[in-house]
Scaffold this motif. Structure first.
Motif, PDB file in Angstrom:
ATOM      1  N   UNK A   1      -3.136   3.920  -5.146  1.00 29.52           N
ATOM      2  CA  UNK A   1      -3.149   2.707  -4.344  1.00 29.52           C
ATOM      3  C   UNK A   1      -3.963   2.881  -3.061  1.00 29.52           C
ATOM      4  N   UNK A   2      -3.745   3.989  -2.357  1.00 34.85           N
ATOM      5  CA  UNK A   2      -4.451   4.172  -1.079  1.00 34.85           C
ATOM      6  C   UNK A   2      -5.963   4.293  -1.269  1.00 34.85           C
ATOM      7  N   UNK A   3      -6.438   5.130  -2.189  1.00 43.63           N
ATOM      8  CA  UNK A   3      -7.896   5.176  -2.404  1.00 43.63           C
ATOM      9  C   UNK A   3      -8.478   3.820  -2.803  1.00 43.63           C
ATOM     10  N   UNK A   4      -7.757   3.079  -3.642  1.00 42.07           N
ATOM     11  CA  UNK A   4      -8.261   1.754  -4.025  1.00 42.07           C
ATOM     12  C   UNK A   4      -8.368   0.857  -2.789  1.00 42.07           C
ATOM     13  N   UNK A   5      -7.343   0.916  -1.973  1.00 37.92           N
ATOM     14  CA  UNK A   5      -7.311   0.116  -0.751  1.00 37.92           C
ATOM     15  C   UNK A   5      -8.559   0.405   0.097  1.00 37.92           C
ATOM     16  N   UNK A   6      -8.919   1.690   0.169  1.00 35.17           N
ATOM     17  CA  UNK A   6     -10.028   2.088   1.054  1.00 35.17           C
ATOM     18  C   UNK A   6     -11.402   1.856   0.445  1.00 35.17           C
TER      19      UNK A   6
ATOM     20  N   UNK B   1       9.815 -12.208 -10.709  1.00 34.56           N
ATOM     21  CA  UNK B   1      10.206 -12.038  -9.303  1.00 34.56           C
ATOM     22  C   UNK B   1       9.111 -11.299  -8.513  1.00 34.56           C
ATOM     23  N   UNK B   2       8.487 -10.309  -9.122  1.00 32.35           N
ATOM     24  CA  UNK B   2       7.391  -9.594  -8.453  1.00 32.35           C
ATOM     25  C   UNK B   2       6.273 -10.574  -8.113  1.00 32.35           C
TER      26      UNK B   2
ATOM     27  N   UNK C   1       1.520  -5.136  -2.267  1.00 32.49           N
ATOM     28  CA  UNK C   1       2.822  -5.763  -2.518  1.00 32.49           C
ATOM     29  C   UNK C   1       3.190  -5.637  -3.991  1.00 32.49           C
ATOM     30  N   UNK C   2       2.232  -5.932  -4.856  1.00 33.66           N
ATOM     31  CA  UNK C   2       2.491  -5.817  -6.291  1.00 33.66           C
ATOM     32  C   UNK C   2       2.901  -4.401  -6.661  1.00 33.66           C
ATOM     33  N   UNK C   3       2.196  -3.425  -6.099  1.00 30.04           N
ATOM     34  CA  UNK C   3       2.495  -2.028  -6.406  1.00 30.04           C
ATOM     35  C   UNK C   3       3.869  -1.639  -5.861  1.00 30.04           C
ATOM     36  N   UNK C   4       4.144  -2.061  -4.635  1.00 28.90           N
ATOM     37  CA  UNK C   4       5.430  -1.725  -4.024  1.00 28.90           C
ATOM     38  C   UNK C   4       6.591  -2.316  -4.810  1.00 28.90           C
ATOM     39  N   UNK C   5       6.444  -3.566  -5.210  1.00 33.36           N
ATOM     40  CA  UNK C   5       7.545  -4.250  -5.894  1.00 33.36           C
ATOM     41  C   UNK C   5       7.723  -3.786  -7.333  1.00 33.36           C
ATOM     42  N   UNK C   6       6.689  -3.182  -7.905  1.00 35.71           N
ATOM     43  CA  UNK C   6       6.821  -2.761  -9.305  1.00 35.71           C
ATOM     44  C   UNK C   6       7.021  -1.253  -9.420  1.00 35.71           C
ATOM     45  N   UNK C   7       7.353  -0.615  -8.320  1.00 33.89           N
ATOM     46  CA  UNK C   7       7.592   0.833  -8.387  1.00 33.89           C
ATOM     47  C   UNK C   7       9.026   1.162  -7.996  1.00 33.89           C
TER      48      UNK C   7
ATOM     49  N   UNK D   1      -1.888  -8.390 -11.605  1.00 32.81           N
ATOM     50  CA  UNK D   1      -2.633  -7.491 -12.491  1.00 32.81           C
ATOM     51  C   UNK D   1      -2.234  -6.037 -12.254  1.00 32.81           C
ATOM     52  N   UNK D   2      -1.843  -5.712 -11.034  1.00 34.95           N
ATOM     53  CA  UNK D   2      -1.403  -4.352 -10.750  1.00 34.95           C
ATOM     54  C   UNK D   2       0.028  -4.106 -11.191  1.00 34.95           C
ATOM     55  N   UNK D   3       0.833  -5.166 -11.158  1.00 34.43           N
ATOM     56  CA  UNK D   3       2.273  -4.968 -11.345  1.00 34.43           C
ATOM     57  C   UNK D   3       2.623  -4.428 -12.733  1.00 34.43           C
ATOM     58  N   UNK D   4       2.048  -4.998 -13.798  1.00 37.41           N
ATOM     59  CA  UNK D   4       2.491  -4.557 -15.132  1.00 37.41           C
ATOM     60  C   UNK D   4       2.118  -3.106 -15.434  1.00 37.41           C
TER      61      UNK D   4
END
Ligand SMILES: Nc1ncnc2c1ncn2[C@@H]1O[C@H](COP(=O)(O)OP(=O)(O)OP(=O)(O)O)[C@@H](O)[C@H]1O
Ligand SMILES: [Mg+2]
Lengths: 258, 308
Positions: free
Chosen positions: A181-186, A115-116, A76-82, A155-158
């Motif tokens: 993001x995907x490799x981190x997720x996995x 907001x993020x 979510x953080x990554x999606x909202x800050x991209x 922490x991911x957003x900034x």
């Protein structure tokens, strides 16, 4: 009572969100339900027959749940800050429009970040509530888990805001998700403990914010021992957020003040 | 002289090594409509953005409301209304939401914003569209909404960067009427345009900008008086290229300009000039008699036409 300039750009984002909040909440709710059913309850029965990733004799479902909570916060953080940041600079140019008001680039940055964090908090709270419904954790664990997950997303957003605000188009963003993001997720200990990773790459997991977020999440939700003291992981996440902001803020200024 | 709202001395804007605005001077007084007329790339928007305290000045001095834009940008922007060249509206929100949100940036309470939105919707002739999403509006409606948005804070000074570009003639006239009303209410307006008729209609005073510099300054009438004759006779000959044909018209009028498709004769009386042309035995394929305008001023100053 005047809202400080640094927060005045939050309200319009909330107003824009209001248009789609129902669909958003439904998907924020369905996402954990589906994941927990498929991976936790489905796949979990196989895992529980052969292994015990928690080392505490708890089910795979219970072990996975808090990990997914943290991973979801990262996403979510990554999606909202991209993509929304790209839109603000380039596609809809809402940031450029707002520069003609008393607000300045710093205000836009702060409001956007606030907001993020609100969005990550919201998504995490729904996730944590689902964990309670699945019997994974108690309400107190869910509340604390919401907080650690929000910190993880924050922490991911900034750093991602810093990255996005350098881009001219969104090809960089697809790379970010595909190779970041995907490799981190996995591989950050969400689905299996990083002790399963080859010894060589394990320090890599320690360096990523997600692994620390997952550790904290399991600690507060399940009472699991953390590898490092909890405050070290919290501090590590805060450092990511601060360093990201140190890079992102001047980038916002450079882009908006020309 | 009235109270100066904007004063620029040697105002310069560079992007890297490229000079977009090259040491310009002007003073804009309270209550007037001041125009910046010039072709694409003249430096109009760059100048507007410096006045609007969103773009730092590179060199020279600029005072807006007596304040320094580099130091007091926030305070200046709080007193300005800006209509940027691009609308940059929130396409997915409604017309009313766009106005309300913008008011909130200026810290206006909702109780103040609400009646003002109604009033501005009326002013911009968008009352019927108040609950429509912006993406469903026509170009002219969006432009009017952008102007209404700039007025939500009741600004003393309104900067309009090409308010009517891209609109059809009818929509332009509606906008001119609105801008005229704004002026009647006592607002000071700064307008950029590359439409001559717009500048002539709206501006009390204007500068002609070209290549980052100011080529001339004055009221439309003064500029025409100074740089053109009262009337113009346009002559089209039955040739492919008019270059070099001006010699045929020697002695007629005070000046000639040769364009690819016609020759312009600057004269006192176009009727008499046409007789002189015929007397020389020249048979034009077509002629146009007209009063001189800012187009002629621009042509005289820069040697180029300012095409719309
Ligand atoms: N951010 C920027 N970076 C580099 N060059 C720029 C930038 N903004 C404007 N320029 C250049 O400065 C010059 C003046 O641009 P400006 O937008 O002020 O012109 P303008 O008179 O408004 O033109 P138009 O009628 O096309 O809007 C142009 O050559 C433009 O390419
Ligand atoms: Mg321009």
């Amino acid at each position: 009572m005047a809202i400080p300039t640094a927060l005045r750009f939050v309200e319009p984002q909330a107003l824009a969100y209001r248009r789609t909040w129902r669909a958003s909440v439904v998907s924020n709710f369905l996402n954990p339900v589906l994941y927990l059913l498929a991976m936790g309850a489905g796949l979990g029965t196989l895992v529980d027959e052969s292994a015990d990733p928690s080392g505490m004799g708890i089910s795979y479902l219970a072990w996975l749940g808090p990990g997914l909570l943290a991973a979801q916060a990262m996403q979510t953080g990554a999606g909202e800050s991209s993509f929304p940041i790209m839109a603000g600079f380039k596609w809809r140019k809402s940031y450029v429009a707002v520069m003609n008001t008393p607000l300045d680039a710093t205000d836009i940055f702060v409001s956007t970040y606030v907001w993020i964090v609100v969005r990550v908090l919201q998504v995490s709270a729904i996730y944590a509530a689902v964990l309670v419904a699945f019997g994974v954790t108690e309400p107190l664990g869910a509340v604390l888990g919401t907080l650690t997950a929000t910190l993880t997303g924050a922490a991911f957003a900034t750093p991602i805001m810093a990255f996005t605000s350098r881009l001219e188009d969104d090809t960089g963003l697809s790379h970010l998700f595909r190779f970041g993001v995907v490799p981190l997720f996995l591989f950050s200990g969400t689905f299996f403990p990083i002790s399963q990773l080859p010894e060589l790459v394990r320090p890599l997991a320690y360096a990523t914010p997600l692994w620390h977020g997952v550790e904290l999440s399991r600690s507060v939700a399940l009472g699991m021992e953390t590898t490092f003291p909890w405050w070290a992981s919290v501090g590590f996440l805060v450092i990511w957020a601060v360093v990201g902001a140190i890079f992102a803020l001047p980038q916002f200024r450079r882009r908006l003040v020309v | 002289m009235g109270e100066p709202l904007v004063e620029a001395r040697n105002l310069t804007k560079r992007f890297g090594t490229f000079t977009a605005v090259d040491s310009v001077d002007f003073t804009i007084e309270r209550g007037e409509v001041f125009g910046f007329l010039g072709p694409n790339g003249a430096g109009k928007s760059s100048t507007m953005r410096m006045i609007g305290a969103t773009s730092p000045i590179t060199e020279g001095q600029l005072k807006v409301f007596g304040l320094d834009p580099n130091a007091d940008g926030r305070e200046i922007r709080a007193r300005l209304g800006v209509v940027p060249q691009e609308d940059m509206l929130d396409e997915e929100l409604t017309v009313t939401d766009n106005l309300t949100i913008y008011g909130r940036y200026f810290s206006l309470p909702r109780s103040v914003i609400k009646p003002r939105v109604d009033e501005l919707l009326e002013f911009a002739q968008l009352t019927e569209k108040r609950d429509a999403k912006v993406e469903a509006l026509s170009g002219g409606m969006k432009r009017r909404l952008t102007i209404a948005r700039a007025l939500i804070s009741n600004p003393e000074l309104v900067i309009l960067d090409e308010p009517t570009t891209g609109l059809d003639p009818q929509a332009r006239h509606v906008l001119w009427d609105r801008l005229y009303r704004l002026k009647q209410r006592g607002a000071t307006l700064i307008i950029t345009t590359h439409y001559m008729d717009e500048a002539e209609q709206l501006c009390d005073r204007l500068v002609v900008m070209d290549g980052g510099r100011i080529a001339a300054e004055g009221s439309p009438a003064e500029l025409i008086d100074r740089h053109a004759t009262p009337e113009v006779l346009e002559v089209r000959l039955d040739v492919d290229d008019h270059a070099g044909r001006e010699a045929d018209f020697a002695g007629i009028g005070s000046r000639t300009e040769v364009l690819a498709d016609r020759i312009l004769l600057y004269v006192e009386h176009a009727d008499e000039a046409l007789q002189e042309v015929r007397a020389k035995g020249i048979i034009p394929a077509a002629t146009v008699k007209r009063r001189a305008g800012l187009e002629d001023v621009f042509l005289h100053l820069t040697g180029r036409t300012l095409v719309d």
